[in-house]
Scaffold this active site. Structure first.
Site, PDB file in Angstrom:
ATOM      1  N   CYS A   1      22.367  64.708 -20.361  1.00  0.00           N
ATOM      2  CA  CYS A   1      23.014  63.443 -19.957  1.00  0.00           C
ATOM      3  C   CYS A   1      21.487  63.068 -19.323  1.00  0.00           C
ATOM      4  O   CYS A   1      20.589  63.285 -19.895  1.00  0.00           O
ATOM      5  CB  CYS A   1      23.906  63.480 -18.648  1.00  0.00           C
ATOM      6  SG  CYS A   1      23.526  64.584 -17.419  1.00  0.00           S
ATOM      7  N   SER A   2      21.440  62.359 -18.290  1.00  0.00           N
ATOM      8  CA  SER A   2      20.077  61.649 -17.691  1.00  0.00           C
ATOM      9  C   SER A   2      19.261  62.938 -17.214  1.00  0.00           C
ATOM     10  O   SER A   2      18.194  62.998 -17.575  1.00  0.00           O
ATOM     11  CB  SER A   2      20.451  60.793 -16.438  1.00  0.00           C
ATOM     12  OG  SER A   2      21.071  59.618 -17.082  1.00  0.00           O
TER      13      SER A   2
END
Length: 185
Positions: A111-112
């Site tokens: 994800c981020s």
């Protein structure tokens, strides 16, 4: 016609000093972003000790390609993602994406920064898979290292290489180097 004037030479040292100070501040901010990303990864590791990390270099070195799962929102994925990644909803992961994937195939979730992907990786582990990893640094670390990302401009179009990642929001976006931070939409 008015003559263009330049600052006196004695001011050149001041401009040079100010430029150097700005460069030092920018470098310091980037260093703090990396330190902050490392601190966040440490917290994620403590929260999800059962979810192993995989380093980007180790991902590159895998003998057979893993299934890459992007655990970000659709708008983040549209800006950029790792080549070949499949988006999976981080809030309600649909594990049907794994139905035709052999159990021995490595699954890498990102994800981020790693929190949402750790939650998804844990869910996948609980479904019975054991070759599940969280990408260290997430797409922010990937982007900051200058690694390739792609985007598709239209369905069926060939992926186009891009340099920027979606910043999630203004605060989290500070973890991305400015040249790697896509504008918020």
């Amino acid at each position: 016609m008015p003559t263009r004037t330049h600052p006196p030479r004695r001011w050149n040292w001041l401009f040079a000093a100010l430029a150097a100070l700005v460069l030092v501040q920018v470098a310091s901010m980037l260093g703090r972003a990396q330190e902050s990303l490392a601190a966040i990864q440490s917290e994620i590791g403590e929260a999800f000790p059962d979810v192993p990390w995989i380093e980007p270099e180790a991902l590159d070195a895998l003998a057979s390609p893993p299934l890459l799962l992007d655990a970000r929102e659709a708008a983040e994925f549209e800006v950029s993602h790792l080549r070949g990644a499949v988006r999976i909803d981080p809030e309600h992961p649909d594990l049907s994406v794994l139905e035709d994937v052999p159990a021995e195939r490595t699954v890498v979730v990102y994800c981020s920064v790693g929190y949402r992907s750790a939650m998804v990786a844990r869910t996948i582990q609980h479904s019975g898979r054991n070759r599940v990893f969280n990408l260290r640094g997430g797409i922010f670390g990937w982007a900051n290292a200058g690694r390739p990302m792609v985007t598709e401009q239209c369905e069926g179009c060939a992926p186009r290489t891009v340099q920027r990642a979606h910043p999630y929001d203004r605060r989290w976006g500070q973890l991305l180097e400015p040249s790697r931070r896509a504008p918020l939409r």
